[in-house]
Design a protein around this motif. Structure first.
Motif, short mmCIF file in Angstrom:
data_model
loop_
_atom_site.label_atom_id
_atom_site.label_comp_id
_atom_site.label_asym_id
_atom_site.label_seq_id
_atom_site.Cartn_x
_atom_site.Cartn_y
_atom_site.Cartn_z
N ASN A 130 0.83 -1.21 0.00
CA ASN A 130 0.00 0.00 0.00
C ASN A 130 0.86 1.26 0.00
N GLY A 131 1.93 1.20 -0.80
CA GLY A 131 2.78 2.37 -0.99
C GLY A 131 3.90 2.55 0.01
N ARG A 132 3.96 1.71 1.03
CA ARG A 132 5.00 1.84 2.05
C ARG A 132 6.02 0.71 1.92
N PRO A 133 7.31 1.00 2.11
CA PRO A 133 8.35 -0.02 1.94
C PRO A 133 8.17 -1.19 2.90
N ILE A 134 8.45 -2.38 2.40
CA ILE A 134 8.41 -3.59 3.22
C ILE A 134 9.73 -4.33 3.11
N HIS A 135 10.01 -5.16 4.12
CA HIS A 135 11.25 -5.92 4.17
C HIS A 135 10.97 -7.30 4.72
N VAL A 136 11.81 -8.24 4.37
CA VAL A 136 11.66 -9.61 4.85
C VAL A 136 11.98 -9.70 6.34
N ALA A 198 6.16 -27.77 -4.00
CA ALA A 198 6.83 -28.73 -4.87
C ALA A 198 6.68 -28.42 -6.35
N TYR A 199 5.61 -27.71 -6.73
CA TYR A 199 5.46 -27.31 -8.13
C TYR A 199 4.54 -26.11 -8.23
N LEU A 200 5.01 -25.09 -8.94
CA LEU A 200 4.20 -23.92 -9.23
C LEU A 200 4.37 -23.54 -10.69
N ASN A 201 3.30 -23.07 -11.32
CA ASN A 201 3.37 -22.51 -12.66
C ASN A 201 3.87 -21.07 -12.59
N PRO A 202 4.34 -20.53 -13.71
CA PRO A 202 4.86 -19.15 -13.69
C PRO A 202 3.87 -18.13 -13.15
N TRP A 203 2.58 -18.29 -13.49
CA TRP A 203 1.60 -17.32 -13.03
C TRP A 203 1.37 -17.39 -11.52
N ASP A 204 1.75 -18.52 -10.90
CA ASP A 204 1.63 -18.64 -9.45
C ASP A 204 2.70 -17.83 -8.71
N TYR A 205 3.92 -17.83 -9.26
CA TYR A 205 5.04 -17.29 -8.49
C TYR A 205 5.71 -16.05 -9.07
N ALA A 206 5.41 -15.66 -10.31
CA ALA A 206 6.20 -14.61 -10.97
C ALA A 206 6.20 -13.29 -10.21
N ALA A 207 5.04 -12.78 -9.85
CA ALA A 207 4.97 -11.49 -9.13
C ALA A 207 5.58 -11.63 -7.74
N GLY A 208 5.26 -12.71 -7.04
CA GLY A 208 5.77 -12.92 -5.69
C GLY A 208 7.28 -13.05 -5.65
N LEU A 209 7.85 -13.64 -6.69
CA LEU A 209 9.30 -13.77 -6.78
C LEU A 209 9.97 -12.40 -6.66
N LEU A 210 9.49 -11.44 -7.44
CA LEU A 210 10.09 -10.10 -7.41
C LEU A 210 9.83 -9.41 -6.08
N LEU A 211 8.64 -9.59 -5.51
CA LEU A 211 8.34 -8.99 -4.22
C LEU A 211 9.35 -9.42 -3.16
N VAL A 212 9.62 -10.72 -3.10
CA VAL A 212 10.55 -11.25 -2.11
C VAL A 212 11.97 -10.73 -2.37
N GLN A 213 12.40 -10.79 -3.62
CA GLN A 213 13.76 -10.35 -3.95
C GLN A 213 13.95 -8.87 -3.62
N GLU A 214 12.99 -8.05 -4.01
CA GLU A 214 13.13 -6.61 -3.78
C GLU A 214 12.95 -6.23 -2.31
N ALA A 215 12.38 -7.14 -1.51
CA ALA A 215 12.25 -6.90 -0.07
C ALA A 215 13.47 -7.42 0.70
N GLY A 216 14.47 -7.93 -0.03
CA GLY A 216 15.70 -8.38 0.59
C GLY A 216 15.83 -9.87 0.76
N GLY A 217 14.88 -10.65 0.21
CA GLY A 217 14.91 -12.09 0.37
C GLY A 217 15.47 -12.83 -0.83
#
Length: 250
Positions: A130-136, A198-217
């Motif tokens: 919601n517009g505010r920085p988050i971190h792992v 154990a298995y995810l399709n690209p549409w399951d994880y693509a956005a979340g992947l970047l969220l985690v990486q950009e939050a320091g994970g």
């Protein structure tokens, strides 16, 4: 590309997703795999709106199937991640939208319309809630945090539940939200130390992947390798500090 304009479009889906009449119109795609009228309506709306906004960007959506993407840029959309939750009004379903450029996720949005939480990230600019920085999470060991789990394919149930027990015994506790994108978003904002499936399709994880990486994970497959956003895979996303410990248990 203006992420605020895209966020506005994604948030326009709230009324569709919270329409219980549409959510009750269900078709079974496979074993424990469903699609509702909500999934179709959200995908149709966003596909049309995104095409009008950026007509040169191709589109990959769950309800249109996995295609051979031959463009430098394409959207990856899961119109409702957590369809089974939606069917039962178990209010943990999200819209997950990512932009892939030259085989790399450069924008990610996960929108929870039930709690009005909008997670977003642009590569190199951090993650926001919601517009505010988050971190792992700052947890250094599994014993200091909770871990999200995903049950994936039913034929893997026995193997999966054996893994769940190992992780449970070595962490504070485990959780299952029923939405991979939301699990990764919760990992990005520190509500849990990690998540695996154990298995995810690209549409399951693509956005979340970047969220985690950009939050320091960190996000990888279970062998620690980087993910190819054009392919399905095992997925583990963590705060980075507990990553190796988690992978050893998987």
């Amino acid at each position: 590309m203006d992420i605020q304009r895209i966020i506005s479009l994604v948030k326009e889906t709230q009324g569709i997703i919270r329409n219980r009449e549409m959510a009750a119109r269900v078709k079974e795609k496979g074993v424990a795999d469903y699609v509702t009228q909500v999934d179709i309506a959200v995908q149709d709306f966003l596909k049309s709106a995104l095409h009008e906004l950026a007509p040169d960007v191709q589109f990959l959506g769950e309800e249109s199937g996995l295609q051979q993407m031959d463009a430098d840029n394409y959207w990856i959309l899961d119109p409702v991640d957590g369809t089974t939750n939606l069917m039962h009004d178990y209010q943990h379903s999200v819209v997950s939208l990512a932009l892939c450029h030259n085989k790399e996720i450069v924008m990610g949005i996960v929108y929870d319309p039930f709690h009005d939480e909008l997670f977003s990230a642009i590569k190199g600019e951090g993650s926001l809630l919601n517009g505010r920085p988050i971190h792992v999470s700052t947890a250094k060991r599994l014993s200091e945090t909770i871990i999200g789990i995903g049950t994936a394919k039913r034929e893997l149930a026995k193997e999966n539940f054996t893994r769940f027990l190992r992780v449970y015994e070595n962490s504070q506790d485990i959780r299952r939200l029923g939405s991979a994108a939301l699990e990764l978003a919760y990992t990005a904002c520190g509500r849990q130390g990690g998540y695996f499936e154990a298995y995810l399709n690209p549409w399951d994880y693509a956005a979340g992947l970047l969220l985690v990486q950009e939050a320091g994970g960190k996000v990888s497959d279970w062998a620690g390798r980087s993910l190819d956003p054009a392919r399905g895979s095992q997925v583990a996303g963590t705060n980075g500090q507990v990553h190796d410990e988690l992978l050893k248990l998987l």
